[in-house]
Design a protein around this motif. Structure first.
Motif, short mmCIF file in Angstrom:
data_model
loop_
_atom_site.label_atom_id
_atom_site.label_comp_id
_atom_site.label_asym_id
_atom_site.label_seq_id
_atom_site.Cartn_x
_atom_site.Cartn_y
_atom_site.Cartn_z
N THR A 1 0.84 -1.19 0.00
CA THR A 1 0.00 0.00 0.00
C THR A 1 0.88 1.25 0.00
N ILE A 2 0.26 2.38 -0.26
CA ILE A 2 0.98 3.65 -0.21
C ILE A 2 1.57 3.85 1.17
N SER A 3 0.81 3.54 2.21
CA SER A 3 1.30 3.69 3.57
C SER A 3 2.52 2.81 3.82
N GLU A 4 2.49 1.58 3.34
CA GLU A 4 3.63 0.67 3.53
C GLU A 4 4.85 1.16 2.76
N ASN A 5 4.63 1.66 1.54
CA ASN A 5 5.74 2.19 0.75
C ASN A 5 6.39 3.38 1.44
N ILE A 6 5.57 4.26 2.00
CA ILE A 6 6.09 5.42 2.70
C ILE A 6 6.92 4.99 3.91
N GLN A 7 6.44 4.00 4.63
CA GLN A 7 7.19 3.50 5.78
C GLN A 7 8.55 2.95 5.35
N GLN A 8 8.56 2.22 4.24
CA GLN A 8 9.82 1.66 3.75
C GLN A 8 10.78 2.77 3.32
N LEU A 9 10.25 3.83 2.71
CA LEU A 9 11.10 4.94 2.30
C LEU A 9 11.71 5.65 3.51
N HIS A 10 10.92 5.86 4.53
CA HIS A 10 11.46 6.50 5.73
C HIS A 10 12.53 5.63 6.38
N GLU A 11 12.38 4.31 6.28
CA GLU A 11 13.42 3.43 6.80
C GLU A 11 14.70 3.56 5.98
N ARG A 12 14.57 3.70 4.65
CA ARG A 12 15.74 3.92 3.79
C ARG A 12 16.42 5.24 4.15
N ILE A 13 15.61 6.27 4.33
CA ILE A 13 16.17 7.58 4.69
C ILE A 13 16.91 7.49 6.03
N GLU A 14 16.30 6.81 6.97
CA GLU A 14 16.94 6.68 8.29
C GLU A 14 18.27 5.96 8.19
N ARG A 15 18.32 4.87 7.42
CA ARG A 15 19.57 4.12 7.28
C ARG A 15 20.65 4.99 6.63
N ALA A 16 20.27 5.75 5.60
CA ALA A 16 21.24 6.60 4.93
C ALA A 16 21.73 7.71 5.84
N CYS A 17 20.84 8.27 6.63
CA CYS A 17 21.24 9.31 7.58
C CYS A 17 22.20 8.76 8.62
N LEU A 18 21.93 7.56 9.12
CA LEU A 18 22.83 6.94 10.09
C LEU A 18 24.20 6.69 9.48
N GLN A 19 24.21 6.25 8.22
CA GLN A 19 25.48 6.02 7.53
C GLN A 19 26.26 7.31 7.37
N ALA A 20 25.54 8.43 7.15
CA ALA A 20 26.17 9.73 6.96
C ALA A 20 26.40 10.47 8.27
N SER A 21 26.05 9.84 9.39
CA SER A 21 26.15 10.48 10.71
C SER A 21 25.37 11.79 10.75
N ARG A 22 24.16 11.74 10.22
CA ARG A 22 23.27 12.90 10.19
C ARG A 22 22.01 12.60 10.98
N PRO A 23 21.39 13.63 11.57
CA PRO A 23 20.10 13.42 12.22
C PRO A 23 19.04 13.00 11.19
N GLU B 1 20.10 7.43 -1.56
CA GLU B 1 21.15 7.22 -0.56
C GLU B 1 22.39 8.05 -0.86
N ALA B 2 22.79 8.10 -2.13
CA ALA B 2 23.96 8.89 -2.52
C ALA B 2 23.74 10.36 -2.20
N ALA B 3 22.55 10.85 -2.49
CA ALA B 3 22.24 12.25 -2.23
C ALA B 3 22.29 12.56 -0.74
N ILE B 4 21.74 11.68 0.07
CA ILE B 4 21.74 11.90 1.53
C ILE B 4 23.16 11.88 2.07
N LEU B 5 23.99 10.98 1.56
CA LEU B 5 25.38 10.92 2.00
C LEU B 5 26.13 12.22 1.70
N GLU B 6 25.67 12.95 0.67
CA GLU B 6 26.34 14.19 0.29
C GLU B 6 25.59 15.45 0.76
N GLY B 7 24.59 15.28 1.61
CA GLY B 7 23.99 16.44 2.24
C GLY B 7 22.60 16.83 1.80
#
Length: 234
Positions: free
Chosen positions: A3-25, A209-215
Motif C-alpha cells: 500500500t501507499i502507507s507501507e511504501n512510505i514507511q519503507q522509504l522513511h526506513e531507507r532515509i533513516e539508514r542513509a542518515c545513520l550512515q552519513a552520521s546525520r540526524p 542514498e547517494a544524495a543523503i550521504l552528500e547532504g
C-alpha cells in the motif's frame, strides 16, 4: 502489492539508514512525495499516512489537485518541481508554496512580482544543470552565483537553496559525485553572499542514498510511493 502507507514507511526506513550512515540526524532529510500523474485520492492516502509535502511537474495538473483537495489546503505544502514557463508563473506564484525549478532570472522576477502580498514569500530553489547535459534545464555552475545574488534580493521570494537532477549513474560512488558538487556550490554561494541556504533538493528513488550521504535535505520520490506511473490516456 504494498500500500501507499507501507511504501512510505519503507522509504522513511531507507532515509533513516542513509542518515545513520552519513552520521546525520534523521530529521535533517525531508521526503517530498512526487504526485505527477497520480490523482487526488493518492495524495489523500499519502497525507493520511503522514505526508504533507507534495511535488508536481505540471502546473494545470497540480492546480486541479489543489482544488480537489481544498479541504486540506492549510495542511498540505505544494512544490513545483518541473520546468516553468513564463506564461505559467502567475498561477504558480499564487497557488504554490515552493518552486524548485527556477532556472532563469526572468522567471524569478516574475514569481516575485506576481506573489500576492497576502501570502508569505515564495520559497525557491535554483535548478543547476550539475551534469552539464544538453537536454537538461538548469543554470550552469558559472552563471549560478550572479543569478543567486540577484534572486536573493527579490522581495517576494525566499531563496532556500539549490536543486538538481543529475545524470543517472550505475554505482553509489558515481552517484555521489554530482551531489557532492551541488553541495559545494551551495556552500560557496552561501559564503560569498552571506546567504542562509538551508536546502539541497536532490536525490530520487534510484540515487536517494547517494544524495543523503552528500547532504541532501529534501529527496523527491514518486514511483517508490505510488507505484508505476499511469500511461497517458490509459
Amino acid at each position: 502489492m504494498a500500500t501507499i502507507s507501507e511504501n512510505i514507511q519503507q522509504l522513511h526506513e531507507r532515509i533513516e539508514r542513509a542518515c545513520l550512515q552519513a552520521s546525520r540526524p534523521v530529521h535533517s532529510v525531508t521526503l517530498l512525495a512526487v504526485t505527477k500523474t497520480f490523482g487526488p485520492l493518492d495524495v489523500r492516502q499519502a497525507f493520511e499516512a503522514g505526508e504533507h509535502r507534495f511535488g508536481e511537474n505540471y502546473v494545470q495538473e497540480a492546480v486541479d489537485k489543489i482544488d480537489a483537495l481544498a479541504d486540506l489546503r492549510d495542511r498540505l505544502e505544494w512544490h513545483m518541481i518541473g520546468p516553468l514557463q513564463s506564461n505559467k508563473t502567475r498561477v504558480v506564484a499564487e497557488r504554490f508554496d515552493w518552486v524548485h525549478s527556477v532556472d532563469r532570472l526572468k522567471i524569478a522576477q516574475r514569481l516575485s512580482d506576481q506573489r500576492p502580498a497576502s501570502l508569505p514569500p515564495l520559497n525557491v530553489c535554483l535548478q543547476v544543470n550539475i551534469s552539464g547535459e544538453d537536454t537538461k534545464s538548469g543554470l550552469s555552475a558559472e552563471e549560478l552565483p550572479e543569478v543567486a545574488r540577484q534572486v536573493a534580493a527579490l522581495p517576494r521570494l525566499r531563496l532556500r537553496g539549490l536543486m538538481a537532477i543529475p545524470e543517472p549513474a550505475a554505482t553509489l560512488d558515481e552517484q555521489r559525485v554530482p551531489h557532492r558538487a551541488l553541495a559545494a556550490l551551495r556552500d560557496a554561494i552561501a559564503r560569498e553572499y552571506s546567504l542562509t541556504l538551508d536546502t539541497l533538493s536532490m536525490g530520487m528513488s534510484a540515487d536517494m542514498e547517494a544524495a543523503i550521504l552528500e547532504g541532501a535535505t529534501m529527496v523527491r520520490v514518486g514511483s517508490a510511493i505510488f507505484g508505476s506511473r499511469p500511461r497517458p490516456g490509459g
